[in-house]
Scaffold this active site. Structure first.
Site, PDB file in Angstrom:
ATOM      1  N   TYR A 132       0.944  -1.206  -0.246  1.00 14.92           N
ATOM      2  CA  TYR A 132      -0.028  -0.050  -0.046  1.00 14.92           C
ATOM      3  C   TYR A 132       0.764   1.418   0.036  1.00 14.92           C
ATOM      4  O   TYR A 132       2.178   1.105   0.184  1.00 14.92           O
ATOM      5  CB  TYR A 132      -0.938  -0.051   1.250  1.00 14.92           C
ATOM      6  CG  TYR A 132      -0.533   0.311   2.448  1.00 14.92           C
ATOM      7  CD1 TYR A 132       0.352  -0.342   3.271  1.00 14.92           C
ATOM      8  CD2 TYR A 132      -0.497   1.604   3.170  1.00 14.92           C
ATOM      9  CE1 TYR A 132       1.151  -0.179   4.447  1.00 14.92           C
ATOM     10  CE2 TYR A 132       0.137   2.003   4.212  1.00 14.92           C
ATOM     11  CZ  TYR A 132       1.022   1.060   4.900  1.00 14.92           C
ATOM     12  OH  TYR A 132       1.410   1.527   6.275  1.00 14.92           O
TER      13      TYR A 132
ATOM     14  N   ARG B   6       8.013   3.702  -4.826  1.00 17.82           N
ATOM     15  CA  ARG B   6       7.848   2.880  -3.669  1.00 17.82           C
ATOM     16  C   ARG B   6       6.834   1.788  -3.922  1.00 17.82           C
ATOM     17  O   ARG B   6       7.160   0.440  -3.447  1.00 17.82           O
ATOM     18  CB  ARG B   6       8.028   3.651  -2.567  1.00 17.82           C
ATOM     19  CG  ARG B   6       8.020   2.685  -1.269  1.00 17.82           C
ATOM     20  CD  ARG B   6       8.156   3.453  -0.061  1.00 17.82           C
ATOM     21  NE  ARG B   6       7.002   4.257   0.421  1.00 17.82           N
ATOM     22  CZ  ARG B   6       6.774   5.091   1.368  1.00 17.82           C
ATOM     23  NH1 ARG B   6       7.740   5.375   2.311  1.00 17.82           N
ATOM     24  NH2 ARG B   6       5.405   5.660   1.647  1.00 17.82           N
TER      25      ARG B   6
ATOM     26  N   ARG C 218      -8.925 -19.876  -0.769  1.00 17.37           N
ATOM     27  CA  ARG C 218      -7.711 -19.648   0.143  1.00 17.37           C
ATOM     28  C   ARG C 218      -6.857 -20.834  -0.062  1.00 17.37           C
ATOM     29  O   ARG C 218      -7.120 -21.904   0.281  1.00 17.37           O
ATOM     30  CB  ARG C 218      -8.247 -19.682   1.777  1.00 17.37           C
ATOM     31  CG  ARG C 218      -7.122 -19.366   2.564  1.00 17.37           C
ATOM     32  CD  ARG C 218      -7.579 -18.961   4.102  1.00 17.37           C
ATOM     33  NE  ARG C 218      -6.620 -18.689   4.769  1.00 17.37           N
ATOM     34  CZ  ARG C 218      -5.572 -19.493   5.347  1.00 17.37           C
ATOM     35  NH1 ARG C 218      -5.531 -20.625   4.946  1.00 17.37           N
ATOM     36  NH2 ARG C 218      -4.437 -19.137   6.232  1.00 17.37           N
TER      37      ARG C 218
ATOM     38  N   LYS D 185       6.399  -1.755   1.904  1.00 19.29           N
ATOM     39  CA  LYS D 185       5.227  -1.122   2.676  1.00 19.29           C
ATOM     40  C   LYS D 185       4.074  -2.103   2.263  1.00 19.29           C
ATOM     41  O   LYS D 185       3.136  -2.047   1.521  1.00 19.29           O
ATOM     42  CB  LYS D 185       4.882   0.163   2.066  1.00 19.29           C
ATOM     43  CG  LYS D 185       4.156   1.080   2.924  1.00 19.29           C
ATOM     44  CD  LYS D 185       4.291   2.364   2.525  1.00 19.29           C
ATOM     45  CE  LYS D 185       3.204   3.150   3.217  1.00 19.29           C
ATOM     46  NZ  LYS D 185       3.426   3.505   4.643  1.00 19.29           N
TER      47      LYS D 185
ATOM     48  N   GLU E 233      12.420   2.718  13.841  1.00 19.39           N
ATOM     49  CA  GLU E 233      11.295   3.853  13.484  1.00 19.39           C
ATOM     50  C   GLU E 233      10.025   3.762  14.413  1.00 19.39           C
ATOM     51  O   GLU E 233      10.158   2.860  15.318  1.00 19.39           O
ATOM     52  CB  GLU E 233      11.168   3.457  11.928  1.00 19.39           C
ATOM     53  CG  GLU E 233      10.375   2.248  11.893  1.00 19.39           C
ATOM     54  CD  GLU E 233      10.104   1.925  10.223  1.00 19.39           C
ATOM     55  OE1 GLU E 233      10.124   2.938   9.528  1.00 19.39           O
ATOM     56  OE2 GLU E 233       9.902   0.639   9.973  1.00 19.39           O
TER      57      GLU E 233
ATOM     58  N   LEU F   2      11.033   1.332   7.089  1.00 17.39           N
ATOM     59  CA  LEU F   2      10.386   2.145   5.917  1.00 17.39           C
ATOM     60  C   LEU F   2      11.211   3.229   5.486  1.00 17.39           C
ATOM     61  O   LEU F   2      11.413   3.922   6.123  1.00 17.39           O
ATOM     62  CB  LEU F   2       9.085   2.200   5.985  1.00 17.39           C
ATOM     63  CG  LEU F   2       8.267   2.635   4.634  1.00 17.39           C
ATOM     64  CD1 LEU F   2       7.902   1.393   3.903  1.00 17.39           C
ATOM     65  CD2 LEU F   2       6.937   3.471   4.901  1.00 17.39           C
TER      66      LEU F   2
HETATM   67  N1  PDD Z   1       2.896   5.192   7.286  1.00 18.92           N
HETATM   68  N2  PDD Z   1       7.388   3.975   9.047  1.00 18.92           N
HETATM   69  C1  PDD Z   1       6.271   3.268   8.912  1.00 18.92           C
HETATM   70  C2  PDD Z   1       6.259   1.977   9.397  1.00 18.92           C
HETATM   71  C3  PDD Z   1       5.409   3.729   8.288  1.00 18.92           C
HETATM   72  O1  PDD Z   1       4.208   3.133   8.321  1.00 18.92           O
HETATM   73  C4  PDD Z   1       5.483   5.223   7.842  1.00 18.92           C
HETATM   74  C5  PDD Z   1       4.184   5.793   6.919  1.00 18.92           C
HETATM   75  C6  PDD Z   1       6.595   5.837   7.696  1.00 18.92           C
HETATM   76  C7  PDD Z   1       6.639   7.124   7.035  1.00 18.92           C
HETATM   77  O2  PDD Z   1       6.836   7.144   5.590  1.00 18.92           O
HETATM   78  P1  PDD Z   1       6.182   8.301   4.752  1.00 18.92           P
HETATM   79  O3  PDD Z   1       7.241   9.444   5.043  1.00 18.92           O
HETATM   80  O4  PDD Z   1       6.705   7.677   3.382  1.00 18.92           O
HETATM   81  O5  PDD Z   1       4.824   8.341   4.930  1.00 18.92           O
HETATM   82  C8  PDD Z   1       7.615   5.208   8.258  1.00 18.92           C
HETATM   83  C9  PDD Z   1       1.570   5.609   6.835  1.00 18.92           C
HETATM   84  C10 PDD Z   1       1.489   7.299   6.529  1.00 18.92           C
HETATM   85  C11 PDD Z   1       0.641   4.809   7.191  1.00 18.92           C
HETATM   86  O6  PDD Z   1       0.689   3.669   7.404  1.00 18.92           O
HETATM   87  O7  PDD Z   1      -0.677   5.583   7.394  1.00 18.92           O
END
Ligand code: PDD
Length: 279
Positions: free
Chosen positions: A32, A51, A99, A145, A177, A201
């Site tokens: 996603y 990405r 499944r 992601k 993170e 990420l």
């Molecule tokens: N999440 N690390 C993780 C685990 C994340 O889920 C996200 C973003 C980031 C920041 O990435 P970016 O700057 O590209 O948004 C880092 C999104 C916003 C979400 O899951 O809603």
């Protein structure tokens, strides 16, 4: 108006449309993106689509749409929504099939929602947030992601239940993170953040903040931060598409200094960036 798209067509966001045998639903088998829209225009769209395509490739998933088709659907959705400050959620799953762990020979499915972006008051951003350190219990490929966010949602919930806003994850004694964000610390005028390895990420906001810092002449060091180092930071903040840059004022019981000159400068630069790009 909130907008949704599934099965090749725009639908009502509350419509019940996901088949029981959707692999996103049954296995979390998909990837996603979350894209912020400022002034009616998606911000850093190419980076998000890069990405998304990388994540899909890493999980051996063929994209169901070309980049131009994706752009056309998001543009149409945005126009339908009429929302200027929006958040686009895009998800690609391995499709609909009985499944079975083995990949089915069916087309991947694309889903999208467009909703009003969360906006944080300047007071909230001024007050900053409290975070809690929790063990990073995720898999080895956090640079993908993926839809599998169970450890992330558990960490976020534990943080919130204990009165914090975000969980900062720690693996082998090093900060990785946030549960849905990247983490930065400032020490003696230098900006530190976890290196972009498989353990995190590779945030689009993270990369933009690093560029802003370099333009401001702030030294940036990408290195693994141990917990002691993070707790002794002069400033700390996290970044994400939805939250932009959020100051961390407290890490568990450790209160960080109230003065946050670099965080403030970087936030101004980040705002200037999207205001200029999305004029
Ligand atoms: N999440 N690390 C993780 C685990 C994340 O889920 C996200 C973003 C980031 C920041 O990435 P970016 O700057 O590209 O948004 C880092 C999104 C916003 C979400 O899951 O809603």
């Amino acid at each position: 108006m909130e907008v949704a798209y599934y099965g090749g067509t725009f639908i009502d966001i509350d419509e019940k449309v996901i088949p029981i045998q959707e692999r996103g639903h049954q296995f979390g088998d998909g990837v996603y993106e979350v894209i912020r829209v400022y002034n009616g225009k998606p911000f850093m769209l190419e980076e998000h689509l890069d990405r998304l395509e990388m994540s899909a490739k890493e999980i051996l998933l063929n994209m169901p749409l070309t980049r131009d088709e994706l752009k056309a659907i998001t543009a149409e959705g945005l126009q339908k929504s009429g929302i200027n400050e929006a958040e686009i959620y895009i998800q690609i799953t391995r499709g609909i099939a009985p499944r079975n762990h083995i990949f089915p020979d069916v087309p991947a499915q694309f889903a999208m929602t467009i909703r009003q972006a969360k906006q944080f008051s300047s007071e909230k951003r001024e007050d900053g947030v409290s975070v809690t350190l929790l063990e990073d219990e995720r898999w080895a490929n956090c640079f993908i992601k993926s839809l599998n966010l169970l450890p992330n949602v558990i960490a976020k919930q534990k943080a919130v239940t204990n009165g914090h806003d975000e969980a900062v994850l720690v693996r082998d004694g090093k900060v990785t993170e946030g549960s849905s964000s990247n983490v930065f610390a400032v020490k003696d005028g230098i900006l530190y953040t976890t290196p972009a390895t498989k353990k995190i990420l590779h945030g689009i906001t993270r990369a933009a903040v690093i560029t802003c810092a370099q333009k401001l002449g702030i030294s940036v060091v990408e290195k693994d931060m141990d917990v002691e180092f993070f707790l002794s930071a002069d400033e700390a903040f996290f970044t994400s598409t939805s939250v932009e840059i959020m100051p961390i004022t407290q890490i568990d019981d450790t209160v960080l200094p109230a003065d946050r000159p670099l965080t403030n400068k970087l936030y101004e630069a980040y705002q200037a960036l999207y205001q200029t790009v999305n004029k």
